[in-house]
Motif scaffolding. Structure first.
Motif, PDB file in Angstrom:
ATOM      1  N   LEU A  41     110.861 -28.304 107.821  1.00 48.38           N
ATOM      2  CA  LEU A  41     110.536 -29.692 107.458  1.00 48.38           C
ATOM      3  C   LEU A  41     109.236 -30.146 108.101  1.00 48.38           C
ATOM      4  O   LEU A  41     108.456 -30.895 107.497  1.00 48.38           O
ATOM      5  CB  LEU A  41     111.688 -30.617 107.869  1.00 48.38           C
ATOM      6  CG  LEU A  41     112.980 -30.492 107.058  1.00 48.38           C
ATOM      7  CD1 LEU A  41     114.071 -31.352 107.661  1.00 48.38           C
ATOM      8  CD2 LEU A  41     112.745 -30.899 105.606  1.00 48.38           C
ATOM      9  N   SER A  42     109.005 -29.711 109.333  1.00 44.68           N
ATOM     10  CA  SER A  42     107.761 -30.072 110.014  1.00 44.68           C
ATOM     11  C   SER A  42     106.543 -29.493 109.286  1.00 44.68           C
ATOM     12  O   SER A  42     105.541 -30.190 109.060  1.00 44.68           O
ATOM     13  CB  SER A  42     107.805 -29.578 111.461  1.00 44.68           C
ATOM     14  OG  SER A  42     106.591 -29.822 112.114  1.00 44.68           O
ATOM     15  N   MET A  43     106.620 -28.222 108.884  1.00 45.97           N
ATOM     16  CA  MET A  43     105.502 -27.601 108.175  1.00 45.97           C
ATOM     17  C   MET A  43     105.316 -28.215 106.784  1.00 45.97           C
ATOM     18  O   MET A  43     104.177 -28.429 106.341  1.00 45.97           O
ATOM     19  CB  MET A  43     105.736 -26.090 108.059  1.00 45.97           C
ATOM     20  CG  MET A  43     105.615 -25.341 109.371  1.00 45.97           C
ATOM     21  SD  MET A  43     105.579 -23.546 109.162  1.00 45.97           S
ATOM     22  CE  MET A  43     107.269 -23.231 108.667  1.00 45.97           C
ATOM     23  N   LEU A  44     106.414 -28.511 106.103  1.00 40.70           N
ATOM     24  CA  LEU A  44     106.314 -29.089 104.760  1.00 40.70           C
ATOM     25  C   LEU A  44     105.742 -30.501 104.815  1.00 40.70           C
ATOM     26  O   LEU A  44     104.980 -30.894 103.919  1.00 40.70           O
ATOM     27  CB  LEU A  44     107.691 -29.101 104.102  1.00 40.70           C
ATOM     28  CG  LEU A  44     108.274 -27.730 103.753  1.00 40.70           C
ATOM     29  CD1 LEU A  44     109.695 -27.868 103.244  1.00 40.70           C
ATOM     30  CD2 LEU A  44     107.415 -27.021 102.707  1.00 40.70           C
ATOM     31  N   SER A  45     106.076 -31.268 105.842  1.00 38.98           N
ATOM     32  CA  SER A  45     105.498 -32.613 105.962  1.00 38.98           C
ATOM     33  C   SER A  45     103.999 -32.540 106.209  1.00 38.98           C
ATOM     34  O   SER A  45     103.225 -33.356 105.673  1.00 38.98           O
ATOM     35  CB  SER A  45     106.192 -33.377 107.092  1.00 38.98           C
ATOM     36  OG  SER A  45     105.886 -32.804 108.354  1.00 38.98           O
ATOM     37  N   ALA A  46     103.557 -31.566 106.999  1.00 37.13           N
ATOM     38  CA  ALA A  46     102.115 -31.398 107.236  1.00 37.13           C
ATOM     39  C   ALA A  46     101.393 -31.033 105.942  1.00 37.13           C
ATOM     40  O   ALA A  46     100.300 -31.558 105.649  1.00 37.13           O
ATOM     41  CB  ALA A  46     101.881 -30.322 108.300  1.00 37.13           C
ATOM     42  N   TYR A  50     102.441 -31.704 102.873  1.00 37.38           N
ATOM     43  CA  TYR A  50     102.521 -32.889 102.012  1.00 37.38           C
ATOM     44  C   TYR A  50     101.409 -33.887 102.362  1.00 37.38           C
ATOM     45  O   TYR A  50     100.716 -34.403 101.477  1.00 37.38           O
ATOM     46  CB  TYR A  50     103.891 -33.538 102.178  1.00 37.38           C
ATOM     47  CG  TYR A  50     104.082 -34.832 101.409  1.00 37.38           C
ATOM     48  CD1 TYR A  50     104.574 -34.828 100.109  1.00 37.38           C
ATOM     49  CD2 TYR A  50     103.775 -36.061 101.992  1.00 37.38           C
ATOM     50  CE1 TYR A  50     104.756 -36.008  99.414  1.00 37.38           C
ATOM     51  CE2 TYR A  50     103.952 -37.247 101.300  1.00 37.38           C
ATOM     52  CZ  TYR A  50     104.441 -37.213 100.007  1.00 37.38           C
ATOM     53  OH  TYR A  50     104.605 -38.399  99.323  1.00 37.38           O
ATOM     54  N   ASN A  51     101.208 -34.128 103.652  1.00 38.68           N
ATOM     55  CA  ASN A  51     100.170 -35.070 104.081  1.00 38.68           C
ATOM     56  C   ASN A  51      98.777 -34.554 103.747  1.00 38.68           C
ATOM     57  O   ASN A  51      97.891 -35.338 103.367  1.00 38.68           O
ATOM     58  CB  ASN A  51     100.288 -35.323 105.584  1.00 38.68           C
ATOM     59  CG  ASN A  51     101.563 -36.066 105.950  1.00 38.68           C
ATOM     60  OD1 ASN A  51     102.126 -36.788 105.128  1.00 38.68           O
ATOM     61  ND2 ASN A  51     102.025 -35.885 107.167  1.00 38.68           N
ATOM     62  N   TYR A  52      98.568 -33.233 103.884  1.00 35.02           N
ATOM     63  CA  TYR A  52      97.259 -32.657 103.567  1.00 35.02           C
ATOM     64  C   TYR A  52      96.937 -32.813 102.078  1.00 35.02           C
ATOM     65  O   TYR A  52      95.825 -33.218 101.706  1.00 35.02           O
ATOM     66  CB  TYR A  52      97.241 -31.183 103.969  1.00 35.02           C
ATOM     67  CG  TYR A  52      95.990 -30.454 103.533  1.00 35.02           C
ATOM     68  CD1 TYR A  52      94.800 -30.574 104.240  1.00 35.02           C
ATOM     69  CD2 TYR A  52      95.999 -29.650 102.391  1.00 35.02           C
ATOM     70  CE1 TYR A  52      93.649 -29.925 103.827  1.00 35.02           C
ATOM     71  CE2 TYR A  52      94.862 -28.995 101.976  1.00 35.02           C
ATOM     72  CZ  TYR A  52      93.688 -29.129 102.697  1.00 35.02           C
ATOM     73  OH  TYR A  52      92.550 -28.490 102.283  1.00 35.02           O
ATOM     74  N   VAL A 108     106.645 -29.134  96.912  1.00 32.99           N
ATOM     75  CA  VAL A 108     105.897 -30.143  97.677  1.00 32.99           C
ATOM     76  C   VAL A 108     104.707 -30.639  96.858  1.00 32.99           C
ATOM     77  O   VAL A 108     104.414 -31.840  96.826  1.00 32.99           O
ATOM     78  CB  VAL A 108     105.432 -29.557  99.022  1.00 32.99           C
ATOM     79  CG1 VAL A 108     104.560 -30.551  99.770  1.00 32.99           C
ATOM     80  CG2 VAL A 108     106.628 -29.172  99.873  1.00 32.99           C
ATOM     81  N   VAL A 109     104.030 -29.722  96.169  1.00 29.81           N
ATOM     82  CA  VAL A 109     102.903 -30.112  95.312  1.00 29.81           C
ATOM     83  C   VAL A 109     103.388 -31.034  94.193  1.00 29.81           C
ATOM     84  O   VAL A 109     102.732 -32.022  93.847  1.00 29.81           O
ATOM     85  CB  VAL A 109     102.227 -28.858  94.721  1.00 29.81           C
ATOM     86  CG1 VAL A 109     101.026 -29.252  93.863  1.00 29.81           C
ATOM     87  CG2 VAL A 109     101.791 -27.915  95.832  1.00 29.81           C
ATOM     88  N   PRO A 145     101.060 -44.596  98.281  1.00 29.40           N
ATOM     89  CA  PRO A 145     101.887 -43.626  99.010  1.00 29.40           C
ATOM     90  C   PRO A 145     101.515 -43.572 100.483  1.00 29.40           C
ATOM     91  O   PRO A 145     100.348 -43.715 100.860  1.00 29.40           O
ATOM     92  CB  PRO A 145     101.586 -42.299  98.313  1.00 29.40           C
ATOM     93  CG  PRO A 145     101.014 -42.664  96.993  1.00 29.40           C
ATOM     94  CD  PRO A 145     100.308 -43.966  97.184  1.00 29.40           C
ATOM     95  N   ARG A 146     102.524 -43.365 101.312  1.00 27.73           N
ATOM     96  CA  ARG A 146     102.306 -43.289 102.750  1.00 27.73           C
ATOM     97  C   ARG A 146     102.417 -41.843 103.223  1.00 27.73           C
ATOM     98  O   ARG A 146     103.162 -41.043 102.656  1.00 27.73           O
ATOM     99  CB  ARG A 146     103.346 -44.134 103.499  1.00 27.73           C
ATOM    100  CG  ARG A 146     103.187 -45.615 103.267  1.00 27.73           C
ATOM    101  CD  ARG A 146     104.079 -46.391 104.211  1.00 27.73           C
ATOM    102  NE  ARG A 146     105.489 -46.172 103.941  1.00 27.73           N
ATOM    103  CZ  ARG A 146     106.464 -46.722 104.664  1.00 27.73           C
ATOM    104  NH1 ARG A 146     106.170 -47.513 105.678  1.00 27.73           N
ATOM    105  NH2 ARG A 146     107.725 -46.483 104.367  1.00 27.73           N
ATOM    106  N   PHE A 147     101.678 -41.537 104.271  1.00 25.39           N
ATOM    107  CA  PHE A 147     101.830 -40.237 104.915  1.00 25.39           C
ATOM    108  C   PHE A 147     103.176 -40.206 105.634  1.00 25.39           C
ATOM    109  O   PHE A 147     103.626 -41.206 106.183  1.00 25.39           O
ATOM    110  CB  PHE A 147     100.688 -39.980 105.896  1.00 25.39           C
ATOM    111  CG  PHE A 147      99.341 -39.896 105.243  1.00 25.39           C
ATOM    112  CD1 PHE A 147      99.005 -38.809 104.460  1.00 25.39           C
ATOM    113  CD2 PHE A 147      98.401 -40.904 105.397  1.00 25.39           C
ATOM    114  CE1 PHE A 147      97.759 -38.719 103.845  1.00 25.39           C
ATOM    115  CE2 PHE A 147      97.164 -40.833 104.788  1.00 25.39           C
ATOM    116  CZ  PHE A 147      96.845 -39.742 104.008  1.00 25.39           C
TER     117      PHE A 147
END
Length: 409
Positions: free
Chosen positions: A23-28, A30-32, A94-95, A118-120
């Motif tokens: 989840l941590s990697m996927l959130s990063a 997603y934000n990128y 995620v994309v 949208p929010r990060f």
């Protein structure tokens, strides 16, 4: 036919660490991807001929759409090898989430309603990842086999129906642990068409004194789960505010607060399902007011309105009616509490007046009961009910008489 089943996951301690890492990697990521879209939007939102004569024009580039961002994933795994441990279709999902979020911001949904910017998402706010495809036999016994993750124990509190195929699987982190949501499909089961009796109809008036009142005079008490838990929530919230930000003790208090809020939400949801089942077991057609609940949630009654959860209840009631082949009809909420259910004349009354006394026809009954009858009368005039009543009359089914107001006092 498509449906969704939700189960509780029982991962080991090592699997919990791995799920949090994913989840941590996927959130990063997603934000990128979202930042990439924002950069393009800021630099290319205006055409060249619309810019002033003296300005700095950045180098124009193509719009980072779904396919172009999807092509960056192989390069991501080369520059960041740890992303190779995540299943490829999970990364592709995620994309897709970024695309859906950004399109709603720019274009709006199917009804044309645009959402906010949208929010990060921080690590604590990104809670779900999805497998868009699942293999047959991925759920043997009491465990599910997740690609590139392994087998995770599942609490199968109800079996999957025979003939249903698992299409997608979503893993969600909640306050009390992880849960698994399976999307099931069975093409052999046709869509249920409405087959209701137009004379088995009731109108319901939702309120804050009673959760709902039917046109037959039946009432359902309002549970007020949030208000009953406020004292406990106040203690835990104060505990969170006193903890130092970033400390483990604060994280522990936040987790405790989340569990308390989830318990309130689960109780409310269970109450909504049971109430909807009770209504649909007695009536084939249910009419309700088409309320502007978002507007009501901005008034001084906001806490009570949100605690009742009218919007969630109406959604559950409508979905269960569709699955049962029954009908739920929204009618105009204009003056349902002011109009007389017997003669139709307007009888103005303030909110604190809870009894309806009509000076024209001497009709006297509870205000909510009167409103429920008005809602029912408005639903009877709907075209779908008129057509069905005509078909019943041709078939020789006698129409039930409308109850007289004098018999309801």
């Amino acid at each position: 036919m498509r449906t969704a089943y939700q189960y509780k996951l029982r991962p080991t301690k090592q699997q919990v660490v791995e799920l949090d890492r994913w989840l941590s990697m996927l959130s990063a990521q997603y934000n990128y991807l979202l930042a990439d879209r924002f950069n393009w939007y800021q630099e290319n939102r205006s055409s060249v001929n619309a810019c002033p004569l003296v300005c700095h024009l950045p180098e124009l580039r193509e719009n980072p759409d779904y396919y172009s961002q999807k092509k960056t994933l192989p390069q991501l795994k080369k520059t960041h090898p740890w992303y190779s441990e995540i299943y490829s279709q999970v990364l592709q999902d995620v994309v897709k989430r970024v695309k859906v979020t950004f399109d709603r911001f720019l274009k709006g949904d199917s009804n044309g309603k645009r959402s906010g910017k949208p929010r990060f998402k921080s690590r604590s706010r990104y809670r779900t990842f999805t497998y868009p495809q699942m293999k047959d036999g991925c759920l043997p016994c009491n465990s599910i086999s997740l690609p590139m993750f392994g087998k995770v124990k599942v609490v199968l509190h109800r079996p999957i129906p025979d003939g249903f195929k698992i299409k997608t699987a979503s893993v969600t982190k909640k306050a009390d642990g992880y849960c698994l949501t399976l999307s099931l499909e069975d093409k052999t089961v046709p869509e249920i068409k409405p087959d209701f009796n137009p004379h088995s109809i009731t109108g319901i008036d939702v309120g804050l004194k009673e959760f709902l009142t039917t046109s037959e005079g039946e009432t359902v008490a309002i549970p007020q789960y949030y208000r009953k838990t406020q004292k406990r929530l106040r203690v835990i919230q104060k505990r969170v505010s006193r903890r130092k930000k970033g400390s483990k003790r604060r994280q522990k208090a936040v987790k405790q607060l989340g569990k308390c809020h989830k318990k309130v939400a689960d109780k409310r949801k269970d109450f909504h399902f049971k109430t909807a089942n009770w209504l649909l077991s007695k009536y084939d057609v249910i009419a309700h007011e088409d309320l502007n609940i978002k507007g009501l949630a901005r008034t001084k009654l906001a806490k009570s309105v949100l605690d009742a959860g009218w919007s969630s209840f109406m959604s559950i009631l409508t979905n269960k009616a569709v699955n049962a082949g029954l009908l739920v009809i929204p009618v105009s909420a204009y003056n349902t509490s002011q109009d007389c259910s017997n003669c139709g004349e307007k009888v103005p009354k303030k909110l604190q007046v809870r009894w309806h006394d009509c000076p024209h026809c001497r009709c006297s009954l509870d205000r909510d009961h009167n409103a429920a009858i008005v809602i029912k009368n408005r639903a009877v005039g709907q075209p779908v009910l008129k057509a069905r009543s005509m078909s019943y009359a041709i078939a020789g089914v006698a129409e039930k008489p409308t109850p007289d107001c004098t018999q309801l006092v």
